[in-house]
Design a protein around this motif. Structure first.
Motif, PDB file in Angstrom:
ATOM      1  N   ILE A 180       0.844  -1.189   0.000  1.00 57.19           N
ATOM      2  CA  ILE A 180       0.000   0.000   0.000  1.00 57.19           C
ATOM      3  C   ILE A 180       0.882   1.244   0.000  1.00 57.19           C
ATOM      4  O   ILE A 180       1.953   1.263   0.593  1.00 57.19           O
ATOM      5  CB  ILE A 180      -0.961  -0.003   1.200  1.00 57.19           C
ATOM      6  CG1 ILE A 180      -2.152   0.902   0.923  1.00 57.19           C
ATOM      7  CG2 ILE A 180      -0.272   0.368   2.501  1.00 57.19           C
ATOM      8  CD1 ILE A 180      -3.333   0.631   1.814  1.00 57.19           C
ATOM      9  N   GLU A 181       0.433   2.250  -0.727  1.00 62.00           N
ATOM     10  CA  GLU A 181       1.184   3.498  -0.872  1.00 62.00           C
ATOM     11  C   GLU A 181       0.226   4.665  -0.692  1.00 62.00           C
ATOM     12  O   GLU A 181      -0.909   4.636  -1.161  1.00 62.00           O
ATOM     13  CB  GLU A 181       1.839   3.558  -2.253  1.00 62.00           C
ATOM     14  CG  GLU A 181       2.622   4.825  -2.528  1.00 62.00           C
ATOM     15  CD  GLU A 181       3.239   4.834  -3.922  1.00 62.00           C
ATOM     16  OE1 GLU A 181       3.787   5.884  -4.318  1.00 62.00           O
ATOM     17  OE2 GLU A 181       3.154   3.788  -4.600  1.00 62.00           O
ATOM     18  N   SER A 182       0.695   5.692   0.017  1.00 64.03           N
ATOM     19  CA  SER A 182      -0.126   6.877   0.256  1.00 64.03           C
ATOM     20  C   SER A 182       0.394   8.057  -0.549  1.00 64.03           C
ATOM     21  O   SER A 182       1.599   8.296  -0.622  1.00 64.03           O
ATOM     22  CB  SER A 182      -0.130   7.231   1.748  1.00 64.03           C
ATOM     23  OG  SER A 182      -0.911   8.376   1.993  1.00 64.03           O
ATOM     24  N   SER A 183      -0.530   8.804  -1.175  1.00 66.39           N
ATOM     25  CA  SER A 183      -0.142   9.982  -1.962  1.00 66.39           C
ATOM     26  C   SER A 183       0.080  11.206  -1.088  1.00 66.39           C
ATOM     27  O   SER A 183       0.561  12.231  -1.558  1.00 66.39           O
ATOM     28  CB  SER A 183      -1.216  10.285  -3.007  1.00 66.39           C
ATOM     29  OG  SER A 183      -2.451  10.583  -2.378  1.00 66.39           O
ATOM     30  N   GLU A 184      -0.292  11.092   0.196  1.00 60.93           N
ATOM     31  CA  GLU A 184      -0.071  12.162   1.167  1.00 60.93           C
ATOM     32  C   GLU A 184       0.396  11.536   2.474  1.00 60.93           C
ATOM     33  O   GLU A 184       0.301  10.318   2.673  1.00 60.93           O
ATOM     34  CB  GLU A 184      -1.362  12.963   1.408  1.00 60.93           C
ATOM     35  CG  GLU A 184      -1.934  13.619   0.163  1.00 60.93           C
ATOM     36  CD  GLU A 184      -1.080  14.757  -0.368  1.00 60.93           C
ATOM     37  OE1 GLU A 184      -0.256  15.280   0.418  1.00 60.93           O
ATOM     38  OE2 GLU A 184      -1.230  15.110  -1.545  1.00 60.93           O
ATOM     39  N   ASP A 185       0.895  12.360   3.391  1.00 57.84           N
ATOM     40  CA  ASP A 185       1.247  11.864   4.715  1.00 57.84           C
ATOM     41  C   ASP A 185      -0.044  11.514   5.454  1.00 57.84           C
ATOM     42  O   ASP A 185      -0.896  12.381   5.678  1.00 57.84           O
ATOM     43  CB  ASP A 185       2.016  12.929   5.506  1.00 57.84           C
ATOM     44  CG  ASP A 185       3.400  13.208   4.926  1.00 57.84           C
ATOM     45  OD1 ASP A 185       3.818  12.477   4.014  1.00 57.84           O
ATOM     46  OD2 ASP A 185       4.052  14.160   5.389  1.00 57.84           O
ATOM     47  N   ASN A 186      -0.192  10.247   5.848  1.00 54.82           N
ATOM     48  CA  ASN A 186      -1.436   9.799   6.471  1.00 54.82           C
ATOM     49  C   ASN A 186      -1.183   8.696   7.496  1.00 54.82           C
ATOM     50  O   ASN A 186      -0.220   7.931   7.371  1.00 54.82           O
ATOM     51  CB  ASN A 186      -2.394   9.224   5.410  1.00 54.82           C
ATOM     52  CG  ASN A 186      -3.100  10.296   4.607  1.00 54.82           C
ATOM     53  OD1 ASN A 186      -3.709  11.192   5.166  1.00 54.82           O
ATOM     54  ND2 ASN A 186      -3.015  10.187   3.287  1.00 54.82           N
ATOM     55  N   PHE A 209       3.195  -6.404  14.983  1.00 52.24           N
ATOM     56  CA  PHE A 209       4.552  -6.316  14.450  1.00 52.24           C
ATOM     57  C   PHE A 209       4.779  -5.040  13.647  1.00 52.24           C
ATOM     58  O   PHE A 209       5.910  -4.640  13.412  1.00 52.24           O
ATOM     59  CB  PHE A 209       4.855  -7.533  13.569  1.00 52.24           C
ATOM     60  CG  PHE A 209       4.909  -8.816  14.341  1.00 52.24           C
ATOM     61  CD1 PHE A 209       6.055  -9.189  15.021  1.00 52.24           C
ATOM     62  CD2 PHE A 209       3.810  -9.650  14.408  1.00 52.24           C
ATOM     63  CE1 PHE A 209       6.108 -10.373  15.741  1.00 52.24           C
ATOM     64  CE2 PHE A 209       3.846 -10.826  15.119  1.00 52.24           C
ATOM     65  CZ  PHE A 209       4.991 -11.197  15.799  1.00 52.24           C
ATOM     66  N   GLN A 210       3.705  -4.417  13.191  1.00 52.44           N
ATOM     67  CA  GLN A 210       3.780  -3.168  12.427  1.00 52.44           C
ATOM     68  C   GLN A 210       2.947  -2.117  13.158  1.00 52.44           C
ATOM     69  O   GLN A 210       1.848  -1.775  12.757  1.00 52.44           O
ATOM     70  CB  GLN A 210       3.256  -3.380  10.999  1.00 52.44           C
ATOM     71  CG  GLN A 210       4.084  -4.369  10.180  1.00 52.44           C
ATOM     72  CD  GLN A 210       3.400  -4.712   8.864  1.00 52.44           C
ATOM     73  OE1 GLN A 210       2.352  -5.358   8.851  1.00 52.44           O
ATOM     74  NE2 GLN A 210       3.997  -4.285   7.757  1.00 52.44           N
ATOM     75  N   ASN A 211       3.499  -1.602  14.255  1.00 55.99           N
ATOM     76  CA  ASN A 211       2.758  -0.689  15.112  1.00 55.99           C
ATOM     77  C   ASN A 211       2.705   0.730  14.566  1.00 55.99           C
ATOM     78  O   ASN A 211       1.787   1.482  14.889  1.00 55.99           O
ATOM     79  CB  ASN A 211       3.378  -0.669  16.517  1.00 55.99           C
ATOM     80  CG  ASN A 211       3.071  -1.932  17.291  1.00 55.99           C
ATOM     81  OD1 ASN A 211       1.925  -2.301  17.442  1.00 55.99           O
ATOM     82  ND2 ASN A 211       4.114  -2.599  17.776  1.00 55.99           N
ATOM     83  N   ASP A 212       3.678   1.108  13.792  1.00 56.31           N
ATOM     84  CA  ASP A 212       3.719   2.469  13.252  1.00 56.31           C
ATOM     85  C   ASP A 212       2.948   2.501  11.940  1.00 56.31           C
ATOM     86  O   ASP A 212       3.409   2.006  10.917  1.00 56.31           O
ATOM     87  CB  ASP A 212       5.172   2.896  13.026  1.00 56.31           C
ATOM     88  CG  ASP A 212       5.281   4.349  12.587  1.00 56.31           C
ATOM     89  OD1 ASP A 212       4.229   5.034  12.501  1.00 56.31           O
ATOM     90  OD2 ASP A 212       6.409   4.802  12.320  1.00 56.31           O
ATOM     91  N   ASN A 213       1.747   3.092  11.954  1.00 55.41           N
ATOM     92  CA  ASN A 213       0.918   3.126  10.747  1.00 55.41           C
ATOM     93  C   ASN A 213       0.886   4.500  10.104  1.00 55.41           C
ATOM     94  O   ASN A 213       0.000   4.786   9.297  1.00 55.41           O
ATOM     95  CB  ASN A 213      -0.512   2.673  11.074  1.00 55.41           C
ATOM     96  CG  ASN A 213      -1.222   3.619  12.029  1.00 55.41           C
ATOM     97  OD1 ASN A 213      -0.628   4.076  12.998  1.00 55.41           O
ATOM     98  ND2 ASN A 213      -2.489   3.899  11.764  1.00 55.41           N
TER      99      ASN A 213
END
Length: 306
Positions: A180-186, A209-213
């Protein structure tokens, strides 16, 4: 050993959505009726209606005309008896029915899914703890509203998320991973929303395991990463995955999981933690606002057997 979450997908329809129903909360239309016309039952009914209305947890309907208090029967699985089902089929203008009873010093709240003709909730406490009973029920209703918001947040265009590597079909037992890729900081939340409402939504990202979203513009994240098993199963269903892009962190929700689970569940404050008093279990009216105001990307899955 990590608990595995299984899903088989045969046809995937990929759509990009964003909320166009800002400010409109998806909630159920609820009828609240007394099955025994005691003073205590009427007071409990009025208190429950007030709590639902003032907190925005639902739309309380007008009293039902010709309400029959003697026909509400359900078996051990919660399914309505033939006579009860016949009555429920005629209730076209409500989604849920809350039934209030007080007998032998006990206060009882039952909650019925009108469409599926099934008892979803039933609990009782001594009359002296009737308000605590109400707040226990409201905690259950919060979970239902979160499921509804995750399922029915408005759709539109201009999604800020992009998906890569999601295949149109999967074989039973095959690992499912996508990028997944975001076009803005989200802040990004990826949720598996089961078709069967008995199954609670599963938060695929963030996870243990992936706490920073928080995904910065242009960054790509694999969901889930290789430390987590998320595999295809042969169980037919129409589950969906929804990815929400939010400028703000969803702080009002509690993320909880068992030690053996890899993924979180999204729960309201009212049903988390240790024992709480009735006063501390009151949740804000904005319990689902952050869901509804977040652009969402959706995948619908047509699931078939192998």
């Amino acid at each position: 050993m990590m608990k595995q979450f299984w899903i088989l997908t045969s046809v995937i329809t990929l759509s990009l959505f964003s909320s166009d129903r800002l400010g409109k909360r998806p909630v159920y239309k609820i009828a609240v009726e007394v099955t025994q016309g005691t003073v205590e039952a009427n007071l409990l009914r009025d208190f429950l209606k007030e709590q639902i209305q003032t907190s925005g947890r639902g739309q309380v309907s007008l009293p039902m005309n010709g309400f029959d208090s003697n026909i509400w029967e359900f078996n051990k699985e919660g399914m309505a008896s033939p006579k009860t089902a016949e009555v429920l089929q005629k209730l076209n203008d409500i989604d849920k029915l809350a039934l209030i009873t007080t007998e032998d010093g006990q206060a009882v709240i039952s909650f019925v899914d009108v469409l599926h003709q099934k008892l979803e909730y039933r609990n009782s406490l001594p009359d002296s703890l009737s308000k605590t009973l109400v707040f226990d029920f409201l905690g259950f209703l919060d979970k239902k509203n979160i499921y509804l918001a995750l399922s029915e947040t408005g759709t539109g265009s201009n999604s800020q998320l992009k998906i890569n590597s999601l295949k149109p079909t999967y074989i039973a037992g095959e690992p499912i991973r996508f990028e997944i890729e975001s076009s803005e900081d989200n802040f990004v939340y990826v949720v598996l929303v089961p078709e069967n409402q008995k199954g609670e939504p599963v938060l695929l990202f963030p996870n243990q395991f992936q706490n920073d979203n928080f995904i910065r513009k242009g960054d790509k994240v694999t969901i889930p990463d290789k430390r987590i098993s998320f595999k295809a199963s042969s169980t037919p269903s129409k589950d969906r995955i929804r990815a929400f892009a939010s400028r703000e962190e969803w702080k009002e929700f509690q993320l909880r999981s068992k030690k053996e689970d890899s993924f979180y569940k999204i729960l309201p404050p009212a049903v988390t933690g240790t024992k709480a008093t009735a006063r501390s279990m009151v949740v804000p009216q904005t319990i689902t606002a952050s869901i509804e105001q977040s652009p969402v990307m959706e995948w619908d899955y047509q699931i078939i057997s192998r």
